[in-house]
Motif scaffolding. Structure first.
Motif, PDB file in Angstrom:
ATOM      1  N   ASP A  95      -7.611   2.792   5.084  1.00  0.00           N
ATOM      2  CA  ASP A  95      -6.955   3.171   3.902  1.00  0.00           C
ATOM      3  C   ASP A  95      -5.710   4.448   3.281  1.00  0.00           C
ATOM      4  N   PHE A  96      -7.115   5.031   3.272  1.00  0.00           N
ATOM      5  CA  PHE A  96      -7.611   6.806   2.060  1.00  0.00           C
ATOM      6  C   PHE A  96      -6.858   6.142   1.437  1.00  0.00           C
ATOM      7  N   THR A  97      -5.767   5.853   0.637  1.00  0.00           N
ATOM      8  CA  THR A  97      -5.290   5.543  -0.533  1.00  0.00           C
ATOM      9  C   THR A  97      -6.564   4.891  -1.242  1.00  0.00           C
ATOM     10  N   ARG A  98      -6.277   4.699  -2.405  1.00  0.00           N
ATOM     11  CA  ARG A  98      -8.023   3.993  -3.288  1.00  0.00           C
ATOM     12  C   ARG A  98      -7.650   2.577  -3.487  1.00  0.00           C
ATOM     13  N   VAL A  99      -8.393   2.067  -3.360  1.00  0.00           N
ATOM     14  CA  VAL A  99      -8.521  -0.028  -3.332  1.00  0.00           C
ATOM     15  C   VAL A  99     -10.016   0.255  -4.076  1.00  0.00           C
ATOM     16  N   VAL A 100      -9.613  -0.196  -5.462  1.00  0.00           N
ATOM     17  CA  VAL A 100     -10.879  -0.879  -5.879  1.00  0.00           C
ATOM     18  C   VAL A 100     -11.116  -2.743  -6.281  1.00  0.00           C
ATOM     19  N   GLY A 101     -12.124  -2.811  -6.021  1.00  0.00           N
ATOM     20  CA  GLY A 101     -12.964  -4.801  -5.922  1.00  0.00           C
ATOM     21  C   GLY A 101     -11.893  -4.965  -4.592  1.00  0.00           C
ATOM     22  N   MET A 126       1.023  -1.330   0.170  1.00  0.00           N
ATOM     23  CA  MET A 126      -0.043  -0.077  -0.099  1.00  0.00           C
ATOM     24  C   MET A 126       0.529   1.072   0.104  1.00  0.00           C
ATOM     25  N   PRO A 127       0.799   1.535  -0.816  1.00  0.00           N
ATOM     26  CA  PRO A 127       1.588   2.834  -0.395  1.00  0.00           C
ATOM     27  C   PRO A 127       1.694   4.362   0.330  1.00  0.00           C
ATOM     28  N   ASP A 128       2.664   4.994   0.200  1.00  0.00           N
ATOM     29  CA  ASP A 128       2.866   6.055   1.353  1.00  0.00           C
ATOM     30  C   ASP A 128       1.591   7.364   1.673  1.00  0.00           C
ATOM     31  N   LEU A 129       1.047   8.007   3.132  1.00  0.00           N
ATOM     32  CA  LEU A 129       0.284   8.510   3.049  1.00  0.00           C
ATOM     33  C   LEU A 129       0.606   9.711   2.307  1.00  0.00           C
ATOM     34  N   ALA A 130       2.331  10.198   2.404  1.00  0.00           N
ATOM     35  CA  ALA A 130       2.742  11.403   1.526  1.00  0.00           C
ATOM     36  C   ALA A 130       4.173  11.203   1.105  1.00  0.00           C
ATOM     37  N   THR A 161      -9.577   7.946  -1.401  1.00  0.00           N
ATOM     38  CA  THR A 161      -8.961   8.528  -2.338  1.00  0.00           C
ATOM     39  C   THR A 161      -8.511   9.032  -3.212  1.00  0.00           C
ATOM     40  N   ASP A 162      -8.277  10.159  -4.091  1.00  0.00           N
ATOM     41  CA  ASP A 162      -6.907  10.068  -4.343  1.00  0.00           C
ATOM     42  C   ASP A 162      -6.730  11.363  -5.333  1.00  0.00           C
ATOM     43  N   PRO A 163      -5.835  12.744  -4.643  1.00  0.00           N
ATOM     44  CA  PRO A 163      -5.324  12.602  -3.776  1.00  0.00           C
ATOM     45  C   PRO A 163      -4.982  12.236  -2.271  1.00  0.00           C
ATOM     46  N   VAL A 164      -4.987  11.899  -1.434  1.00  0.00           N
ATOM     47  CA  VAL A 164      -5.042  11.888  -0.246  1.00  0.00           C
ATOM     48  C   VAL A 164      -5.236  12.910   0.912  1.00  0.00           C
ATOM     49  N   PRO A 165      -6.550  12.695   1.987  1.00  0.00           N
ATOM     50  CA  PRO A 165      -6.623  14.473   2.477  1.00  0.00           C
ATOM     51  C   PRO A 165      -5.517  15.406   2.397  1.00  0.00           C
ATOM     52  N   PRO A 166      -5.846  16.179   2.812  1.00  0.00           N
ATOM     53  CA  PRO A 166      -5.009  16.862   2.935  1.00  0.00           C
ATOM     54  C   PRO A 166      -4.421  17.027   4.352  1.00  0.00           C
ATOM     55  N   GLY A 167      -4.814  16.857   5.533  1.00  0.00           N
ATOM     56  CA  GLY A 167      -5.314  16.256   6.734  1.00  0.00           C
ATOM     57  C   GLY A 167      -4.209  15.079   7.063  1.00  0.00           C
ATOM     58  N   VAL A 168      -4.139  13.678   6.396  1.00  0.00           N
ATOM     59  CA  VAL A 168      -3.560  13.154   6.382  1.00  0.00           C
ATOM     60  C   VAL A 168      -2.201  13.525   6.015  1.00  0.00           C
TER      61      VAL A 168
END
Length: 207
Positions: free
Chosen positions: A44-50, A1-5, A130-137
């Motif tokens: 997770d915050f980052t986008r996941v499909v399926g 899973m990609p980093d959040l920043a 979401t893409d991009p990750v929420p700014p607060g995160v």
């Protein structure tokens, strides 16, 4: 899973490029901070499909744990042995995070000899994040990383050290970072809005 920043986010907040020593540590610290934030918020915050998971409803409602939900692909009943019985029709997604099962009906694959009440668990396939990750995160992850990256010592709690000709002085602070990332109460407060909502749906397993 990609980093959040990423490193660019860190440099934007520093107002300068990372030094070679900082660059050598940045990737690991970003990964660690992202894991801390995901563990705390259970998101997770980052986008996941399926994404596939099995849930037990409360009444006729299933609540999907990851937000925001962007699509619900299918809902299937799960039998006592753990295998899916068949796809269902008639369920309704509220466009946010709940699925209403009050009108579900078999889509042709439900066994004809089924005599019990509605199944106890359901397999759901859905998209979220979401893409991009929420700014607060992003801001929270960067704060956690920079607190460690800019610490003057690798020893937790040490904020300054001085070595003179005949003396050695260490100043300690309980809030100072060391070699590892850690969340503070301020970080937790900033991330609380992204945490899990109170609801009775039980996650049985993740797919």
């Amino acid at each position: 899973m990609p980093d959040l920043a990423d490193v660019a986010d860190l440099e934007a907040r520093l107002g300068r490029p990372l030094t070679p020593d900082e660059q050598a540590r940045a990737a690991a610290l970003l990964a660690d901070a992202s894991a801390l934030v995901r563990d705390f918020t259970r998101q997770d915050f980052t986008r996941v499909v399926g994404d596939t998971l099995v849930l037990r409803p409360v009444g006729v409602l299933l609540r999907l744990p990851q937000r925001p939900v962007t699509a619900v692909t299918s809902v299937a009943a799960v039998g006592p042995a753990g295998a899916t019985i068949g796809a269902l029709s008639g369920w309704v997604w509220d466009g946010r995070d709940k699925i209403d099962l009050s009108c579900v009906s078999p889509a042709g694959s439900w066994p004809l000899n089924w005599t019990g009440s509605l199944p106890d668990t359901y397999q759901v396939v859905y998209d979220h994040g979401t893409d991009p990750v929420p700014p607060g995160v992003v801001a929270a992850v960067c704060a956690i990383v920079l607190r460690t990256l800019l610490s003057p010592s690798m020893v937790a709690g040490m904020v300054a050290e001085r070595i003179g000709a005949y003396n050695y002085q260490v100043q300690q602070s309980a809030g100072a970072a060391g070699a590892s990332v850690a969340m503070t109460p301020a970080d937790e407060k900033a991330l609380a809005r992204y945490g899990p909502r109170r609801f009775g749906t039980i996650g049985v397993e993740a797919g």
